[in-house]
Write a protein that holds these residues in place. Sequence first.
Motif, PDB file in Angstrom:
ATOM      1  N   MET A   1       0.835  -1.169   0.000  1.00  0.00           N
ATOM      2  CA  MET A   1       0.000   0.000   0.000  1.00  0.00           C
ATOM      3  C   MET A   1       0.888   1.243   0.000  1.00  0.00           C
ATOM      4  O   MET A   1       1.836   1.340   0.760  1.00  0.00           O
ATOM      5  CB  MET A   1      -0.892  -0.027   1.246  1.00  0.00           C
ATOM      6  N   GLU A   2       0.583   2.163  -0.871  1.00  0.00           N
ATOM      7  CA  GLU A   2       1.365   3.388  -0.967  1.00  0.00           C
ATOM      8  C   GLU A   2       1.107   4.287   0.226  1.00  0.00           C
ATOM      9  O   GLU A   2       0.078   4.196   0.870  1.00  0.00           O
ATOM     10  CB  GLU A   2       0.979   4.152  -2.240  1.00  0.00           C
ATOM     11  N   LYS A   3       2.054   5.184   0.438  1.00  0.00           N
ATOM     12  CA  LYS A   3       1.932   6.122   1.551  1.00  0.00           C
ATOM     13  C   LYS A   3       0.700   7.016   1.367  1.00  0.00           C
ATOM     14  O   LYS A   3       0.013   7.336   2.341  1.00  0.00           O
ATOM     15  CB  LYS A   3       3.202   6.965   1.652  1.00  0.00           C
ATOM     16  N   VAL A   4       0.408   7.399   0.139  1.00  0.00           N
ATOM     17  CA  VAL A   4      -0.760   8.235  -0.144  1.00  0.00           C
ATOM     18  C   VAL A   4      -2.036   7.502   0.249  1.00  0.00           C
ATOM     19  O   VAL A   4      -2.936   8.085   0.868  1.00  0.00           O
ATOM     20  CB  VAL A   4      -0.805   8.631  -1.644  1.00  0.00           C
ATOM     21  N   ASP A   5      -2.109   6.235  -0.078  1.00  0.00           N
ATOM     22  CA  ASP A   5      -3.293   5.445   0.280  1.00  0.00           C
ATOM     23  C   ASP A   5      -3.437   5.314   1.797  1.00  0.00           C
ATOM     24  O   ASP A   5      -4.548   5.361   2.332  1.00  0.00           O
ATOM     25  CB  ASP A   5      -3.219   4.054  -0.352  1.00  0.00           C
TER      26      ASP A   5
ATOM     27  N   THR B   1      -5.886  17.587  11.037  1.00  0.00           N
ATOM     28  CA  THR B   1      -5.146  18.705  10.441  1.00  0.00           C
ATOM     29  C   THR B   1      -3.697  18.290  10.143  1.00  0.00           C
ATOM     30  O   THR B   1      -3.157  18.612   9.070  1.00  0.00           O
ATOM     31  CB  THR B   1      -5.180  19.931  11.377  1.00  0.00           C
ATOM     32  N   GLN B   2      -3.096  17.560  11.054  1.00  0.00           N
ATOM     33  CA  GLN B   2      -1.716  17.087  10.843  1.00  0.00           C
ATOM     34  C   GLN B   2      -1.651  16.105   9.676  1.00  0.00           C
ATOM     35  O   GLN B   2      -0.724  16.156   8.852  1.00  0.00           O
ATOM     36  CB  GLN B   2      -1.174  16.436  12.116  1.00  0.00           C
ATOM     37  N   ILE B   3      -2.609  15.224   9.601  1.00  0.00           N
ATOM     38  CA  ILE B   3      -2.630  14.241   8.504  1.00  0.00           C
ATOM     39  C   ILE B   3      -2.853  14.947   7.175  1.00  0.00           C
ATOM     40  O   ILE B   3      -2.212  14.600   6.167  1.00  0.00           O
ATOM     41  CB  ILE B   3      -3.708  13.162   8.765  1.00  0.00           C
ATOM     42  N   LEU B   4      -3.743  15.912   7.156  1.00  0.00           N
ATOM     43  CA  LEU B   4      -3.982  16.666   5.922  1.00  0.00           C
ATOM     44  C   LEU B   4      -2.743  17.433   5.504  1.00  0.00           C
ATOM     45  O   LEU B   4      -2.445  17.546   4.305  1.00  0.00           O
ATOM     46  CB  LEU B   4      -5.178  17.620   6.093  1.00  0.00           C
ATOM     47  N   ALA B   5      -1.990  17.932   6.467  1.00  0.00           N
ATOM     48  CA  ALA B   5      -0.732  18.627   6.159  1.00  0.00           C
ATOM     49  C   ALA B   5       0.265  17.647   5.536  1.00  0.00           C
ATOM     50  O   ALA B   5       0.968  17.988   4.562  1.00  0.00           O
ATOM     51  CB  ALA B   5      -0.158  19.263   7.417  1.00  0.00           C
ATOM     52  N   LYS B   6       0.333  16.418   6.068  1.00  0.00           N
ATOM     53  CA  LYS B   6       1.200  15.385   5.475  1.00  0.00           C
ATOM     54  C   LYS B   6       0.781  15.102   4.043  1.00  0.00           C
ATOM     55  O   LYS B   6       1.616  14.961   3.146  1.00  0.00           O
ATOM     56  CB  LYS B   6       1.120  14.082   6.278  1.00  0.00           C
TER      57      LYS B   6
ATOM     58  N   ARG C   1      -0.740  17.087   1.948  1.00  0.00           N
ATOM     59  CA  ARG C   1      -0.334  18.209   1.089  1.00  0.00           C
ATOM     60  C   ARG C   1       1.154  18.163   0.783  1.00  0.00           C
ATOM     61  O   ARG C   1       1.569  18.446  -0.332  1.00  0.00           O
ATOM     62  CB  ARG C   1      -0.713  19.541   1.740  1.00  0.00           C
ATOM     63  N   GLN C   2       1.947  17.808   1.786  1.00  0.00           N
ATOM     64  CA  GLN C   2       3.392  17.702   1.571  1.00  0.00           C
ATOM     65  C   GLN C   2       3.711  16.658   0.511  1.00  0.00           C
ATOM     66  O   GLN C   2       4.539  16.878  -0.369  1.00  0.00           O
ATOM     67  CB  GLN C   2       4.112  17.356   2.865  1.00  0.00           C
ATOM     68  N   ILE C   3       3.061  15.520   0.621  1.00  0.00           N
ATOM     69  CA  ILE C   3       3.298  14.436  -0.351  1.00  0.00           C
ATOM     70  C   ILE C   3       2.838  14.880  -1.736  1.00  0.00           C
ATOM     71  O   ILE C   3       3.514  14.641  -2.730  1.00  0.00           O
ATOM     72  CB  ILE C   3       2.584  13.141   0.099  1.00  0.00           C
ATOM     73  N   GLN C   4       1.705  15.532  -1.809  1.00  0.00           N
ATOM     74  CA  GLN C   4       1.205  15.992  -3.108  1.00  0.00           C
ATOM     75  C   GLN C   4       2.124  17.054  -3.703  1.00  0.00           C
ATOM     76  O   GLN C   4       2.362  17.071  -4.907  1.00  0.00           O
ATOM     77  CB  GLN C   4      -0.220  16.548  -2.963  1.00  0.00           C
TER      78      GLN C   4
END
Length: 134
Positions: A1-5, A120-125, A127-130
């Motif tokens: 499983m990818e990190k994005v998933d 919020t922290q997960i969403l920030a991660k 965005r960083q990956i994107q």
Amino acid sequence: MEKVDMIDQEIWKKRRQLEELEEDYYHSRKKIENEKLECDYRLNDLHRMLEEKHTVASHMLSQIEGDTSMLHYQLNQLATDYSQQMDLAYRKRLDQLETEESNAKQKYSREYRELDEELTQILAKQRQIQDKRE
């Protein structure tokens, strides 16, 4: 499983937890509100019954020949005492319910804030990956 998933799954999980928290809080508030309404109903019913019994007893006393003023006084005092005790018990229960309501609100606010911060922290991660992908 990818990190994005994995991050997408975490986001879904946190949002679901927020929804469940909101539902639980709603049900808790509803339960407390129903209990308050039940207390109101019971108090009114008890006062009605007390008034009925008082009326019957007062009528019976008025049928007795002679001076019944002391008996009327005692009857009125007894009815007043019962009424005050019912009001006291009612107020005590309402205070308990208000404390429960306040505690539930504090717990909800604290847990909501924690879950929201985690989201919020997960969403920030995410965005960083994107941003790295672009």
